[in-house]
Design a protein around this motif. Structure first.
Motif, mmCIF file in Angstrom:
data_model
loop_
_atom_site.group_PDB
_atom_site.id
_atom_site.type_symbol
_atom_site.label_atom_id
_atom_site.label_comp_id
_atom_site.label_asym_id
_atom_site.label_seq_id
_atom_site.Cartn_x
_atom_site.Cartn_y
_atom_site.Cartn_z
ATOM 1 N N VAL A 11 0.869 -1.163 0.000
ATOM 2 C CA VAL A 11 0.000 0.000 0.000
ATOM 3 C C VAL A 11 0.894 1.197 0.000
ATOM 4 N N THR A 17 -0.871 -3.884 0.659
ATOM 5 C CA THR A 17 -2.149 -4.209 0.056
ATOM 6 C C THR A 17 -2.451 -3.494 -1.248
ATOM 7 N N LEU A 18 -1.634 -2.585 -1.709
ATOM 8 C CA LEU A 18 -1.887 -1.940 -2.993
ATOM 9 C C LEU A 18 -0.795 -2.306 -3.981
ATOM 10 N N THR A 191 -6.024 -3.553 -4.650
ATOM 11 C CA THR A 191 -6.127 -2.092 -4.670
ATOM 12 C C THR A 191 -7.315 -1.593 -3.868
ATOM 13 N N LYS A 194 -7.893 -0.816 2.002
ATOM 14 C CA LYS A 194 -7.251 0.402 2.494
ATOM 15 C C LYS A 194 -7.460 0.489 4.006
ATOM 16 N N SER A 493 -2.133 6.999 -1.590
ATOM 17 C CA SER A 493 -2.567 5.658 -1.960
ATOM 18 C C SER A 493 -3.711 5.151 -1.092
ATOM 19 N N ASN A 494 -3.818 5.674 0.105
ATOM 20 C CA ASN A 494 -4.830 5.186 1.043
ATOM 21 C C ASN A 494 -5.474 6.367 1.750
ATOM 22 N N ASN A 496 -7.881 6.385 3.658
ATOM 23 C CA ASN A 496 -8.412 6.060 4.978
ATOM 24 C C ASN A 496 -7.433 6.388 6.106
#
Length: 503
Positions: A11, A17-18, A191, A194, A493-494, A496
């Motif tokens: 991520v 995670t991304l 993708t 998040k 990228s995130n 959140n």
């Protein structure tokens, strides 16, 4: 053919995670640490154990315990240069880490992203192990599975705790309002995932759950995690899991639990009491009091290069006079102390008129070598004595007797001709803090110790002079720089994730 793992399968390192677009330039070699099959489709317990080897390899990264030329060493030497333990040598510096040393960093500072990223690499390895190991566990190999799994839980907990120390604004154990980091328990390439930042309480709960799992599993293994004899302890065994538990409990303010875990960690790991044993830990000539060390083999660098370039005797950072002096008769560490010879060497400054001064040479090399290839002692008995001493001192009352006994025992093991002291209350706590500064110099603790207690840095001489110019010589308790910012590319990228205050 070398197998590869996508470098940006993370991520932006927010949680592994991304996935970002990849090209040939975006892959890194991980062999011989583990194969692609071990990563995606393991066929045996052996391949799962290969990933564990890779997890330990990730700790040698330049921005974890290793270092590059004037950079890195995020959890070995960096907390010393960010504190009041060293000064930047104006005549010799490369200025590569000046943003960190002078607290000039922000969310776009490259070293911030590197510090954010490094532990997530270790976490990914641990999560791959925990994802796959039960597929190959049966009644015949339960001990082997426990040995591998226990180390994975410990490594995952440690890496999350290391992130917490830099990126969490506060260390309050019970807070449900203060933000820690995302606690990542799965290796996921997506993708759409998040994660949000856990609050402190939930984050600590996860760390303690992982460490308690590690302690339990590592108590029932098929073979010793580390050889019974030898010069190193490169793998996390049950003693090391207890030591990590002691360290986390200290930050959490769980004083009784910290003292108990430190005692368990010390089982069979007494203090080093001779110069050969103490110095030998850093030179790989004696096991000394190692509980766990990060192993750097030949050609794999070491922690030294953030502060001292061994092959050319160039010192980017040197110990401040409050720590030690060339005469050896002032400062916290003096020449009658085992730590003086183990940590420092008289290496004159560069230039036509070199000035005699001390260099930080505890990671200079193994044996008689001066190539900067040295192990990092991540956990050892001296720290456990001081954790137990501080925990008992803060408990107060009758516990102060035990705290004082540990303080005096440690000093007697280090200082020739030491006379025991009698201290209580605040004076005892302050003495233990000073002893932590002595004992753990150059081992990744000072900035965090100040953050969790006083939250003030006052750099004395030679800060702000021609010898060591600085952006600032003080860091106030309210300064935003006690907490590192979440890197801006991670936030991009995130959405959140929440940025830390002040950035």
């Amino acid at each position: 053919m070398y197998n590869k793992i996508i470098k940006n399968t993370i991520v932006a390192f927010a949680a592994f995670t991304l996935v970002q677009g990849c090209s040939k330039k975006e892959v890194i070699e991980l062999t011989p640490e583990f194969s692609l099959d071990a990563l995606s489709n393991p066929s045996s317990m052996k391949q799962v154990e290969e990933v564990l080897t890779g997890a330990y390899g990730s700790l040698r990264a330049n921005d974890y315990f290793g270092s590059g030329s004037g950079t890195g060493a995020g959890w070995s030497l960096m907390p010393d240069i960010m504190s009041d333990n060293v000064y930047e040598v104006a005549a010799e510096t490369l200025a590569n880490s000046r943003a960190m040393a002078d607290w000039l960093y922000n969310s776009s500072t490259g070293q911030i992203f590197n510090l954010y990223a490094a532990p997530y690499n270790t976490i990914a390895h641990a999560n791959i192990i925990l994802r796959d190991i039960d597929k190959f566990t049966n009644a015949n190999n339960q001990g082997q599975a426990n040995r591998i799994k226990g180390q994975a839980f410990a490594l995952r907990a440690m890496a999350h705790f290391d992130l917490f120390r830099y990126f969490a604004p506060k260390y309050d154990r019970s807070s449900t309002a203060d933000l820690a980091m995302p606690y990542i328990k799965e290796f996921t390439v997506s993708t759409s995932v998040k994660p949000v930042r856990n609050n402190n309480k939930d984050y600590y709960d996860n760390i303690f759950a992982d460490l308690n799992q590690a302690v339990t599993l590592l108590g029932n293994v098929d073979q010793a995690v580390n050889p019974a004899s030898g010069l190193t302890r490169p793998f996390i065994d049950r003693n090391a899991a207890y030591a990590l538990l002691a360290r986390v409990n200290l930050y959490a303010g769980n004083w009784a639990d910290a003292a108990t875990a430190a005692t368990n960690a010390l089982n069979g790991r007494p203090l080093a009491t001779t110069q050969a044993a103490f110095t030998g830990m850093y030179k790989q000539t004696d096991r000394g009091e190692i509980i766990w060390n990060v192993q750097f083999e030949a050609g794999q660098s070491g922690p030294s290069f953030l502060a001292f370039f061994a092959t050319s005797n160039r010192s980017y950072f040197r110990p401040v006079p409050d720590i030690a002096t060339i005469a050896g008769n002032t400062g916290l560490i003096q020449s009658n102390d085992l730590r003086y010879q183990a940590y420092f060497t008289n290496v004159p400054a560069a230039g036509s008129n070199p000035v005699p001064n001390l260099a930080i040479t505890k990671y200079r090399g193994k044996g008689t070598l001066v190539d900067g290839n040295a192990n990092f002692i991540a956990l050892r008995s001296g720290e456990m004595f001081l954790i137990r001493a501080e925990a008992n001192a803060r408990l107060g009352g009758a516990n102060e007797v035990t705290a004082l006994a540990d303080l005096n025992a440690l000093r007697a093991a280090r200082i020739s001709g030491y006379t025991p002291v009698v201290l209580t209350g605040a004076a005892l706590i302050n003495a233990i803090a000073d002893e932590r500064r002595r004992e753990m110099f150059g081992e990744g603790h000072r900035f965090f110790d100040l953050k969790r207690t006083t939250r003030v840095i006052n750099r004395g001489a030679p800060c702000g002079t021609s010898v060591s110019s600085s952006g600032s010589c003080t860091l106030a308790a309210t300064a935003r720089e006690w907490t590192l910012p979440i890197p801006e590319n991670v936030l991009g990228s995130n959405n959140n994730l929440v940025q830390n205050p002040g950035y």
